[in-house]
Design an enzyme around this catalytic site. Sequence first.
Site, mmCIF file in Angstrom:
data_model
loop_
_atom_site.group_PDB
_atom_site.id
_atom_site.type_symbol
_atom_site.label_atom_id
_atom_site.label_comp_id
_atom_site.label_asym_id
_atom_site.label_seq_id
_atom_site.Cartn_x
_atom_site.Cartn_y
_atom_site.Cartn_z
ATOM 1 N N ARG A 61 0.827 -1.222 0.000
ATOM 2 C CA ARG A 61 0.000 0.000 0.000
ATOM 3 C C ARG A 61 0.854 1.262 0.000
ATOM 4 O O ARG A 61 0.433 2.286 -0.555
ATOM 5 C CB ARG A 61 -0.939 -0.012 1.203
ATOM 6 C CG ARG A 61 -2.065 -1.000 0.998
ATOM 7 C CD ARG A 61 -3.013 -1.005 2.154
ATOM 8 N NE ARG A 61 -4.209 -1.747 1.819
ATOM 9 C CZ ARG A 61 -5.023 -2.277 2.710
ATOM 10 N NH1 ARG A 61 -4.759 -2.168 3.992
ATOM 11 N NH2 ARG A 61 -6.102 -2.924 2.327
ATOM 12 N N LYS A 119 -17.620 -16.079 4.027
ATOM 13 C CA LYS A 119 -18.960 -15.611 4.410
ATOM 14 C C LYS A 119 -19.819 -15.195 3.230
ATOM 15 O O LYS A 119 -19.534 -14.214 2.554
ATOM 16 C CB LYS A 119 -18.831 -14.447 5.388
ATOM 17 C CG LYS A 119 -18.332 -14.885 6.758
ATOM 18 C CD LYS A 119 -18.323 -13.751 7.727
ATOM 19 C CE LYS A 119 -19.664 -13.619 8.439
ATOM 20 N NZ LYS A 119 -19.680 -12.451 9.330
ATOM 21 N N GLY A 125 -7.797 -8.822 0.660
ATOM 22 C CA GLY A 125 -6.526 -9.116 1.315
ATOM 23 C C GLY A 125 -6.149 -10.589 1.230
ATOM 24 O O GLY A 125 -4.996 -10.933 0.970
ATOM 25 N N GLY A 146 -12.917 -4.377 0.161
ATOM 26 C CA GLY A 146 -14.264 -3.926 0.497
ATOM 27 C C GLY A 146 -14.759 -2.871 -0.485
ATOM 28 O O GLY A 146 -15.899 -2.935 -0.960
HETATM 29 P P1 AMP Z 1 -13.373 -13.884 3.170
HETATM 30 O O1 AMP Z 1 -12.846 -12.908 4.189
HETATM 31 O O2 AMP Z 1 -14.856 -14.028 3.191
HETATM 32 O O3 AMP Z 1 -12.806 -13.653 1.803
HETATM 33 O O4 AMP Z 1 -12.865 -15.308 3.629
HETATM 34 C C1 AMP Z 1 -11.522 -15.675 3.640
HETATM 35 C C2 AMP Z 1 -11.398 -16.882 4.494
HETATM 36 O O5 AMP Z 1 -12.176 -17.934 3.944
HETATM 37 C C3 AMP Z 1 -9.990 -17.419 4.591
HETATM 38 O O6 AMP Z 1 -9.503 -17.195 5.887
HETATM 39 C C4 AMP Z 1 -10.156 -18.911 4.298
HETATM 40 O O7 AMP Z 1 -9.457 -19.743 5.206
HETATM 41 C C5 AMP Z 1 -11.638 -19.104 4.467
HETATM 42 N N1 AMP Z 1 -12.127 -20.302 3.756
HETATM 43 C C6 AMP Z 1 -12.007 -20.582 2.449
HETATM 44 N N2 AMP Z 1 -12.505 -21.807 2.195
HETATM 45 C C7 AMP Z 1 -12.952 -22.304 3.364
HETATM 46 C C8 AMP Z 1 -13.560 -23.533 3.759
HETATM 47 N N3 AMP Z 1 -13.772 -24.498 2.872
HETATM 48 N N4 AMP Z 1 -13.903 -23.683 5.064
HETATM 49 C C9 AMP Z 1 -13.673 -22.712 5.960
HETATM 50 N N5 AMP Z 1 -13.088 -21.530 5.651
HETATM 51 C C10 AMP Z 1 -12.730 -21.332 4.362
#
Ligand code: AMP
Length: 402
Positions: free
Chosen positions: A42, A202, A358, A382
């Site tokens: 950044r 999520k 990130g 975001g």
């Molecule tokens: P996000 O912040 O929504 O982009 O989520 C990122 C996170 O999703 C990372 O820390 C990954 O470890 C998690 N993630 C990806 N695939 C899986 C999965 N199959 N089960 C649990 N967490 C996951």
Amino acid sequence: MSGKTILKLAKVQDSPVKGRSVVMRVDYNVPIDKGIISDDTRIKASLKTLKFLLDLKCKVILISHLGRPKDNEPKYSLKPVATYLQGLVGANVHFAADCIGKDAKKIVEQAKQGEIVLLENLRFHSEEKKNDDNFAKQLSEYGDFFVQEAFGTLHRAHASTAGISKYLDNAIGYLVQKELEYLDKSMINPARPFVAIIGGAKVSDKIDVLYSLVDKVDTLIIGGAMAYTFLAAQYSNVGKSLVEKDKIEDAKKIILKAFKNDVELLLPADHIVVKEIKFDSPKEVTQSMAIGDNWIGVDVGPRTEMLFIEKIKMARTVFWNGPLGIFETDAFAHGSIAIAKAMAAATKSGTITILGGGDTLSVIKKANISQEQLSHCSTGGGASLEFIEGKNLPGLVALSQN
Ligand code: AMP
């Protein structure tokens, strides 16, 4: 904010900034551990505009936040960034230990043209996040022009991102221009086929972006933990994998919308599964998209990898946000790394590849791929998602209303 509105924003290179005192909002929210900056992406992203202003003999007053401090917690101080920046730009960088007050004012006054002042973390004052008008005015009084270069904070209406704009003539810096140019490229008239890959944990965070993308893309790929909510929506067994039950109805609506729009919606066809999320847990590959009762999906399987890579190869534009598995654990990173490599290969053959978030940038790093091997890596996950959702970004709206 549509692309048309962005065209109305002044650009720093077209603005009368020569020799002026320029307040520039940057996003120096970088990881610092015991004074050591572990990722300077950044900071480097702001250098083009910074050097441009210094060449024009401007005095540059940099303002930024760092982390989410509760109070004046020393670990959130921007001081290490001042030292680091001095090494990068070779110009004098003065540091003000508070972003407002007499001392800061004096340091700014005493700095010469062609020099930089970095002010301490804006979030050491609660007024920043409250978009306090008086606080915004105080920040504006350091200069006679404002440059917005903190793309990653444009989706927030804070004093330094929105409030300040009304007090100063303003323009967007090179980084914000590049970010908007690539987002426009993907959202308005993208080269087709246009493929979006959305992963991560999520669904709730990305539901709006999925609704929006399904109106724009040719193929929507859903991976990561999000995929299990979509599989559950199709009554597929997902075992003990992460599912957001209250988002199953939304997932159904998105699947239906994709069908109506003639958009190809792809979910993992097989998975890497474990019984316990531990780096050394015995892994299995499922034979289909269904996951057995006691198993947890942690990554996409090899057939899915091949399928997704084929889609990337055929695409002319690819947007990717969110890992396809628990990539932080090496044993579950294969799918995400394979996608990262496919993205780099596609870029080489002329496909526009855009990445955001990130975690997605961490995957790239883990895959030993440099950001230059992709068309554009967004510095603001975001903000880029909200832009794609079609939401107004308060930081941009404030600029255009000046
Ligand atoms: P996000 O912040 O929504 O982009 O989520 C990122 C996170 O999703 C990372 O820390 C990954 O470890 C998690 N993630 C990806 N695939 C899986 C999965 N199959 N089960 C649990 N967490 C996951």
